[in-house]
Design a protein around this motif. Sequence first.
Motif, PDB file in Angstrom:
ATOM      1  N   CYS A 145      -4.056  -1.601  -4.737  1.00 14.99           N
ATOM      2  CA  CYS A 145      -3.848  -2.780  -3.840  1.00 14.99           C
ATOM      3  C   CYS A 145      -4.868  -3.741  -3.784  1.00 14.99           C
ATOM      4  O   CYS A 145      -4.927  -4.670  -3.062  1.00 14.99           O
ATOM      5  CB  CYS A 145      -3.522  -2.062  -2.293  1.00 14.99           C
ATOM      6  SG  CYS A 145      -5.022  -1.061  -1.954  1.00 14.99           S
ATOM      7  N   CYS A 164      -4.785   5.888  -0.390  1.00 12.47           N
ATOM      8  CA  CYS A 164      -3.750   5.030  -0.379  1.00 12.47           C
ATOM      9  C   CYS A 164      -3.324   5.330  -1.760  1.00 12.47           C
ATOM     10  O   CYS A 164      -4.072   5.268  -2.786  1.00 12.47           O
ATOM     11  CB  CYS A 164      -4.295   3.617  -0.441  1.00 12.47           C
ATOM     12  SG  CYS A 164      -3.151   2.274  -0.789  1.00 12.47           S
ATOM     13  N   GLU A 173      -1.371   3.266  -3.909  1.00 15.55           N
ATOM     14  CA  GLU A 173      -0.762   2.176  -4.557  1.00 15.55           C
ATOM     15  C   GLU A 173      -1.927   1.344  -4.714  1.00 15.55           C
ATOM     16  O   GLU A 173      -2.659   0.823  -3.828  1.00 15.55           O
ATOM     17  CB  GLU A 173       0.105   1.535  -3.429  1.00 15.55           C
ATOM     18  CG  GLU A 173       0.787   0.145  -4.240  1.00 15.55           C
ATOM     19  CD  GLU A 173       2.317   0.637  -4.959  1.00 15.55           C
ATOM     20  OE1 GLU A 173       3.063   1.202  -4.317  1.00 15.55           O
ATOM     21  OE2 GLU A 173       2.611   0.459  -5.966  1.00 15.55           O
ATOM     22  N   MET A 188      -9.965   3.194   0.088  1.00 11.04           N
ATOM     23  CA  MET A 188      -8.995   2.983   1.123  1.00 11.04           C
ATOM     24  C   MET A 188      -8.605   4.416   1.721  1.00 11.04           C
ATOM     25  O   MET A 188      -7.625   5.007   1.295  1.00 11.04           O
ATOM     26  CB  MET A 188      -7.592   2.121   0.753  1.00 11.04           C
ATOM     27  CG  MET A 188      -7.009   1.727   1.868  1.00 11.04           C
ATOM     28  SD  MET A 188      -5.577   0.393   1.510  1.00 11.04           S
ATOM     29  CE  MET A 188      -4.652   0.783   3.106  1.00 11.04           C
ATOM     30  N   HIS A 194      -9.100  -0.779  -3.707  1.00  8.89           N
ATOM     31  CA  HIS A 194      -8.210   0.646  -3.380  1.00  8.89           C
ATOM     32  C   HIS A 194      -9.001   1.828  -3.386  1.00  8.89           C
ATOM     33  O   HIS A 194      -8.512   2.482  -2.509  1.00  8.89           O
ATOM     34  CB  HIS A 194      -7.164   0.111  -4.633  1.00  8.89           C
ATOM     35  CG  HIS A 194      -6.247   1.357  -4.937  1.00  8.89           C
ATOM     36  ND1 HIS A 194      -5.416   1.890  -4.076  1.00  8.89           N
ATOM     37  CD2 HIS A 194      -6.450   2.484  -5.834  1.00  8.89           C
ATOM     38  CE1 HIS A 194      -4.886   2.847  -4.411  1.00  8.89           C
ATOM     39  NE2 HIS A 194      -5.587   3.474  -5.539  1.00  8.89           N
ATOM     40  N   HIS A 249       0.863  -1.016  -0.038  1.00 11.24           N
ATOM     41  CA  HIS A 249       0.017  -0.056   0.077  1.00 11.24           C
ATOM     42  C   HIS A 249       0.856   0.945  -0.230  1.00 11.24           C
ATOM     43  O   HIS A 249       2.311   0.990   0.257  1.00 11.24           O
ATOM     44  CB  HIS A 249      -0.933  -0.017   1.244  1.00 11.24           C
ATOM     45  CG  HIS A 249      -1.666  -1.140   1.421  1.00 11.24           C
ATOM     46  ND1 HIS A 249      -3.103  -1.231   0.936  1.00 11.24           N
ATOM     47  CD2 HIS A 249      -1.624  -2.499   1.983  1.00 11.24           C
ATOM     48  CE1 HIS A 249      -3.740  -2.086   1.177  1.00 11.24           C
ATOM     49  NE2 HIS A 249      -2.890  -3.183   1.696  1.00 11.24           N
TER      50      HIS A 249
HETATM   51 CU   LIG Z   1      -3.957   0.088  -0.458  1.00  9.87          CU
END
Ligand SMILES: [Cu+2]
Length: 296
Positions: free
Chosen positions: A250, A246, A248, A257, A254, A211
Motif C-alpha cells: 500500500c 497489512c 496489500e 503497517m 507497507h 489495504h
Molecule cells: Cu496497508
Amino acid sequence: MDHDNRDRNAGSGGSPPGKIPGDTWADGLPKGRRWSGIAWSLLFLLVPVLGTATFVIAPYYDHWLPKDVSVHGKSIDGLFYFILVLTGVVFLATELILFWFMWKYDAAASSKPATYIHGSHTLEVVWTIIPAATMLFLAIYQMNTWADVKMRRPRMAPSVEVVARQFEWRLRYPGRDETLGTEDDLFVVNDLHVPIDEDFLVQLKSMDVLHSFFLPNLRVKQDAVPGMKIPVWFKATETGTYDIVCAEVCGWGHYKMKGRVTVESRADFNRWLARIEAEQKATQRGPEEIPVAAAD
Ligand SMILES: [Cu+2]
C-alpha cells in the motif's frame, strides 16, 4: 548436434531412418553427452525431491500455518490441506514422469530415433475433464466455509470500526452507548482487543488506498477498500496476543503497517475499555479549557 538433426529428420521425413556407416545414433555422439543427459535428469528430479522436503521440514522451523485461534479456522485449514494434497499428488506425479522420460529417452542412451505421433483425442478429453470436474467439486465443496466466513454475518452492531491508512490501523470502539459514531467513542491505534468466545464484528474502512486487514491466527483476510464499509467477523478461541498485518502493498511504509490483536476474557476486555476511556477523558479538554483566540 548434426547427428541429432540428421536422424530426427530421417525419422519424420517418411524415408526409413538411414544408418550412415560408422555413424550410428548413439556411437557417433561425444561421450560427454551421456553425462549431461544424466545430469539434466537428476536436476529435474531435484524439483519434486526438494519441493516435498521443503513442505516436510517447514513445520519444524515454524514456517508453516500460524496457530489457529478461531472458530472458522478449522474448516479453512481443512480446505487448505485438502487442496495442498490434491495439487501435491499431481505435482509429484508430473515431475516424476518428466524425470523418468528424460532418463529413459535420453538421446545418447537410445538407439531409436523419435517417433512422431498426432496426439490422442481420448487422452486430451480425459485430461481436460478430470481437472474441470475437480475444480467444479472444489467450488461446491468450499461453499459452506465461504458462506460462514464471508456471508453469514452475525446479527449485531459492529464491535469496532477499523480504518486502515498509510501506515497504521485506526480503531474506534463504540463507548458505553454501544453505538459507533457518537461522542463517547473510544479511539485506539494498532491495538485491537477482542473478548474470547464471542462473535466479534469489525466494520472495515480505508482512508486512502487499498489495504488488506490480515489476522493470520484468526484466519481473517479482507481488503479494505476506500469508499466502502466492509463487515468482517470472527470468534476467537484462545487468549493471547497475535499479529495484525497489512497484506496489500500500500506504499513505501507497507512493511511497518502492523498492529496487534489481544484476545482476552470479557472481564479483562471491559477493564481495558474502562482504562482507555479514562485515559481519553484525562487528555480531552473540556469546552471551558479551550483557549479563545485573542482578538487582534
Ligand atoms: Cu496497508
